[in-house]
Enzyme design. Sequence first.
Site, PDB file in Angstrom:
ATOM      1  CE1 TYR A  63     -11.990  63.204   9.960  1.00 16.72           C
ATOM      2  CE2 TYR A  63     -13.630  62.436   8.400  1.00 16.72           C
ATOM      3  CZ  TYR A  63     -12.662  63.352   8.762  1.00 16.72           C
ATOM      4  OH  TYR A  63     -12.384  64.419   7.929  1.00 16.72           O
ATOM      5  CG  LEU A 220     -20.585  76.400   5.819  1.00 20.10           C
ATOM      6  CD1 LEU A 220     -21.704  75.701   6.577  1.00 20.10           C
ATOM      7  CD2 LEU A 220     -21.153  77.398   4.819  1.00 20.10           C
ATOM      8  N   PRO A 225     -11.775  78.131  17.208  1.00 19.84           N
ATOM      9  CG  PRO A 225     -11.933  77.834  19.514  1.00 19.84           C
ATOM     10  CD  PRO A 225     -11.553  77.104  18.246  1.00 19.84           C
TER      11      PRO A 225
END
Length: 306
Positions: A63, A220, A225
């Site tokens: 990250y 969630l 995509p």
Amino acid sequence: MTSPTPLAGARAGTYKLGERSVARMGYGAMQLRKFASEPAKATALLERAVELGVDHFDTAQFYGDGAINSLIGRVARAHAGVTVASKIGADPNPGGKVPMRPAQRPEQLRASVEDNLRSLGLDHIPVVNLRRLEAGPGLRAEGDQLVNVDDQLAVMVALRDEGKIGAVGLSAVGLETVERALPVGIACVQNAYSLVNQEFEDVLALCRRENIAWVPFFPLGGAYPGMPKVVEQPEIVAVAGELGVTPTQVGLVWLLAHAPNILLIPGTADLVHLEENVAAAAVDLPADLLAKLDAFDPPPPGDIAV
């Protein structure tokens, strides 16, 4: 929207993560990459999370090529009650189409732990997850990165015995791998899982039986995509309306209600969204609405672009 309250992150109870019991609402740090040039904003968001009762942060060296780890480590050193969980199995890939590349070989795993220790500024990482890259969505291992899990677990156990890591976790794995790893002592499993993606229900069930924390990423949906999103499902939006909360909060509170061993690490770089996420831990989900959500039929994934 339900307003966050102090210690809201602890309202849903606790579950064991490695050497400690932590609040079931944690924080995933991946989106802090947006603050790479604004560390003060990232630190303010992490400090606010702690104020709200969040006591475990999920991070990784890949990250922001260690930049996020540096911020996480600073906050963890300032708050003795914060548990840090990191991931190995991939290394940073600055400038690449995908910002990380597989690093599955045992010597790479050891080097990744050392990199995490340096960037976090810690001499011991409470939880380290081996990201196996064998289950999607996301990066997959291939070629010389296809490594026997027993060889990987051996180096993880050695690092644990040396005191460099505390508990061993797994990420992006199937049922067979978790079963094979059980004798090592697995603290947690991280797979993509949500109300709109229940593919790994069998792995969750095994973890529940074995008292292993289940820490879903993409809680969630919608990370790539083609992936369904909780906020786009009319049935979930309707339940949110009945509860007077947001669809995002419904997705999170369903996870907390679904199994007691679930720990959440929703990520955001937005303070309002952070407070909204943490407030989900204090939402009461009536039995009739829980039944509606349990009966929800997740939509099939489309063509996922990674």
